[in-house]
Motif scaffolding. Structure first.
Motif, PDB file in Angstrom:
ATOM      1  N   ARG A 242      63.035 109.598 -69.312  1.00 18.20           N
ATOM      2  CA  ARG A 242      62.891 110.821 -68.503  1.00 18.20           C
ATOM      3  C   ARG A 242      64.046 111.788 -68.753  1.00 18.20           C
ATOM      4  O   ARG A 242      63.839 112.982 -68.996  1.00 18.20           O
ATOM      5  CB  ARG A 242      62.824 110.440 -67.027  1.00 18.20           C
TER       6      ARG A 242
ATOM      7  N   ASN B 158      68.268 108.840 -62.982  1.00 20.35           N
ATOM      8  CA  ASN B 158      67.193 109.529 -62.256  1.00 20.35           C
ATOM      9  C   ASN B 158      67.740 110.700 -61.434  1.00 20.35           C
ATOM     10  O   ASN B 158      67.101 111.751 -61.330  1.00 20.35           O
ATOM     11  CB  ASN B 158      66.454 108.549 -61.349  1.00 20.35           C
TER      12      ASN B 158
ATOM     13  N   SER C  78      68.269 113.550 -63.740  1.00 19.09           N
ATOM     14  CA  SER C  78      66.997 114.214 -64.050  1.00 19.09           C
ATOM     15  C   SER C  78      66.502 115.053 -62.883  1.00 19.09           C
ATOM     16  O   SER C  78      65.929 116.136 -63.088  1.00 19.09           O
ATOM     17  CB  SER C  78      65.942 113.167 -64.433  1.00 19.09           C
TER      18      SER C  78
END
Length: 680
Positions: free
Chosen positions: A177, A475, A478
């Motif tokens: 990601r 995460n 992101s």
């Protein structure tokens, strides 16, 4: 022995074995199953099972077993034969897809931390498709081993493999990601890799059999310091004795047959201590291979008249044994994301630093055992204070904000190697920074080396937690990038903010120095010395949220691990104090009484009697304390065993060791450190 090229991997059902035995479409589908793209169909499972059975039975396999990793540091297995009656007093070999994929075991008899009641017995073992089946050869017969995960009837993880597999999935998704957000659309998969260094001791079996403490606890509960210890480290990298070298050669050969790339072997620092290291693999396969390595060491040692001690601290006064975990990330293009030449190197480096700073207590928890507590903080084992070593060169680069984002690619200016000139007339490259043996979590060129894990523990726990906490940080990076209109500027801001906020965890100095203990306290870093305190990280709300957010462990599974590991700590410590008291009553007093009549000097006799009276009183105090401990709740038990009982145990040991120095070896027939450490 055959040539290595002929035997490497012969006992493992590799992809090449499968490819040769199943239709092309079945093999292609199976590779998609391994990548998590599709589920394994019943039809394909039956075809693959038949291929595995054909391979195994041609190698004389008569049984198969599901091999799993319960909440101990051991493995478990239940064997079933391939034979099935045909109804006419004949038999056939049968092995179906359901036999391959799923097994059943008693889920209440294994440690489960309260997840299962005694009467709730059913649990399932599920094939880990990314860890290949293998066979083990015995003198009579061969058995097929199928690496599996272990779950309860309700689906909770009862083992160490399921959380590891979940964490691998988590860091794969979070890494891809982030990289995709930075414009690297070619990256579709990122896998954590692990290279494990395994240390162990060897002792003669005849000496081991005479020490109840070694048999019951894995370590010597007493033993006077010999006149020669490990001074000058003469044993380290020294000439390997022929009988040990023969054992090592057999060990390598057996591991190569499993397809385990055993690479390095040598003498370690302590007398009769050794190390074996294998080349890195994907984390779950590496964890399985390390279990095979430990079990093979123990099995072959017995055959050669040795006993292998995997305990972290089997002997006082000398080095303990660790299991350094070398962790990194590799892409589908086989690129190492922690290689300084990688354009995204600094992003992932800083994500690791941030993750360790935020969740260091969880790292301490996953390596917490009664035995590893004895090792941390001395003789080349890192201290219980967790810090990250980056080296001065890289740290200075970060301090000077020498980081930038160029065309969505991160570069580190001036990060190059130097030359060592005129070394034996050969110019060699010098690494960016020196190594730091006192660092718990050290960057070593293109990977991080977690030096705290003990020699008995599975690497699965460590890899699970490293994957999980770094996945969380990635995460969050992101999340910010996806809300930003200028990802280049935002990524640069993220890196600078991360370093400024989390650099307290970076320490490049001597982890043994008193100054560091004081400085760490000022930085807000805790020195968590004992397992009973460390395990509380499993039930901390912030840590539970981390593990749930990344879909690695539920709150119930976190609680179960706290309960299971706390129970193990209590039982391990109770076994030690009970064994010590038993040996004092059954051995030590009898030696002293046998020796006393031959003592002619009144002063010497009085000295021995004085020591014996003190030992008698202390041993009775220990027995009383044991009775008190067994009546208390779990946390009180653990606290008393970690402090009061440990102090009393140390006092009794000191008394016993003083008697060992007085009583002649002709009477003191328990093998001493002289035999255990210097005779093989």
């Amino acid at each position: 022995m055959k040539n290595i090229m002929e035997v490497f991997g012969v006992n493992t059902f590799t992809d090449s074995n499968l490819r040769k035995r199943v239709p092309k479409k079945v093999f292609e589908d199976f590779k998609r199953v391994q990548n998590g793209e599709i589920e394994l169909s019943k039809e394909n499972a039956d075809i693959i099972a038949n291929a595995i059975k054909d391979w195994a039975t041609k190698r004389n396999a008569t049984h198969f077993c599901h091999w799993f990793h319960p909440l101990t540091d051991l493995t478990a297995e239940k064997h079933d034969s391939f034979i099935e009656p045909t109804g006419d007093k004949d038999i056939i070999y049968r092995f179906s897809g359901s036999n391959l994929i799923k097994g059943e075991s008693d889920a209440s008899s294994f440690p489960n931390g309260g997840l299962r009641s005694t009467f709730e017995a059913r649990g399932y073992t599920i094939w880990d498709v990314n860890s290949p089946p293998f066979i083990r050869e015995n003198e009579i017969g061969t058995t097929l081993y199928i690496p599996t995960a272990f779950i309860s009837f309700n689906g909770e993880a009862l083992d160490k493999k399921i959380p590891l597999l979940r964490s691998i999935d988590a860091i794969n998704k979070s890494s891809v990601r982030l990289l995709n957000n930075l414009g690297y659309d070619n990256i579709t998969c990122v896998k954590p890799t692990l290279g494990v260094e395994q240390e162990y001791f060897l002792v003669k079996k005849e000496y081991f059999d005479k020490r109840v403490d070694l048999m019951f606890t894995g370590r010597t509960l007493f033993g006077a310091k010999p006149t020669k210890n490990q001074e000058n480290s003469f044993h380290y990298y020294g000439k390997i004795k022929d009988n040990v070298l023969n054992f090592m050669a057999k060990l390598d050969y057996e591991l190569w047959k499993f397809g385990i790339p055993a690479k390095t072997r040598h003498n370690e620092v302590a007398p009769n201590q050794f190390e074996i290291a294998s080349i890195y693999e994907i984390a779950n396969l590496s964890a399985d291979q390390n279990q095979i390595i430990m079990e093979t060491i123990e099995k072959l040692a017995i055959k050669d008249g040795f006993v292998a001690l995997l305990h972290e601290k089997p002997f006082s006064y000398v080095n303990g044994s660790g299991k350094h975990n070398n962790w990194s990330l590799t892409t589908n293009e086989n690129k190492n994301l922690l290689d300084p030449k990688s354009p995204t190197f600094l992003i992932f480096l800083l994500a690791v630093v941030e993750a360790v700073n935020r969740y260091y207590k969880l790292l301490r928890a996953v390596i917490a055992t009664a035995s590893n507590d004895l090792r941390l903080g001395g003789h080349e084992a890192p201290p219980a204070i967790i810090s990250v070593f980056l080296g001065n060169h890289l740290t200075n680069k970060l301090e000077n904000a020498s980081i930038s984002v160029v065309d969505n690619k991160i570069v580190c200016n001036g990060y190059t190697k130097n030359k060592l000139e005129n070394v034996n007339m050969i110019n060699i490259s010098r690494d960016y920074d020196d190594r730091n043996r006192t660092s718990p979590f050290a960057f070593t060129g293109n990977k991080f080396e977690f030096r705290m894990p003990g020699s008995m523990g599975t690497p699965a726990n460590c890899a699970t937690m490293i994957n999980t906490m770094i996945s969380k940080v990635l995460n969050e990076y992101s999340d910010r990038l996806e809300k930003s209109s200028d990802k280049v500027v935002e990524m640069n801001n993220i890196m600078k903010e991360s370093f400024d906020k989390h650099k307290r965890i970076i320490f490049n100095g001597d982890g043994y120095s008193q100054n560091w203990y004081e400085e760490a306290k000022n930085r807000g870093l805790e020195n968590i010395r004992t397992t009973d305190v460390a395990l509380k990280a499993y039930i901390d709300k912030e840590n539970i949220k981390l593990l749930e957010d990344e879909n690695v462990l539920t709150e119930l599974e976190c609680s179960s691990r706290y309960n299971a590991y706390m129970s193990r700590y209590i039982e391990d410590r109770l076994t030690e104090v009970k064994t010590l008291s038993y040996m004092v009553d059954k051995n030590i007093f009898s030696y002293a009484y046998k020796y006393l009549p031959s003592v002619l000097l009144d002063k010497q006799k009085d000295e021995i009697l004085k020591i014996l009276n003190k030992l008698y009183d202390k041993n009775n105090e220990m027995k009383t304390l044991i009775e008190e401990i067994e009546k208390t709740d779990v946390e009180t038990k653990a606290s008393l065993l970690s402090k009061k009982a440990f102090e009393m145990q140390t006092e009794i040991r000191t008394i016993v060791d003083s008697l060992e120095n007085i009583i002649p070896s002709s009477i003191w027939d328990i093998p001493t450190y002289v035999e255990l450490l210097y005779k093989l």
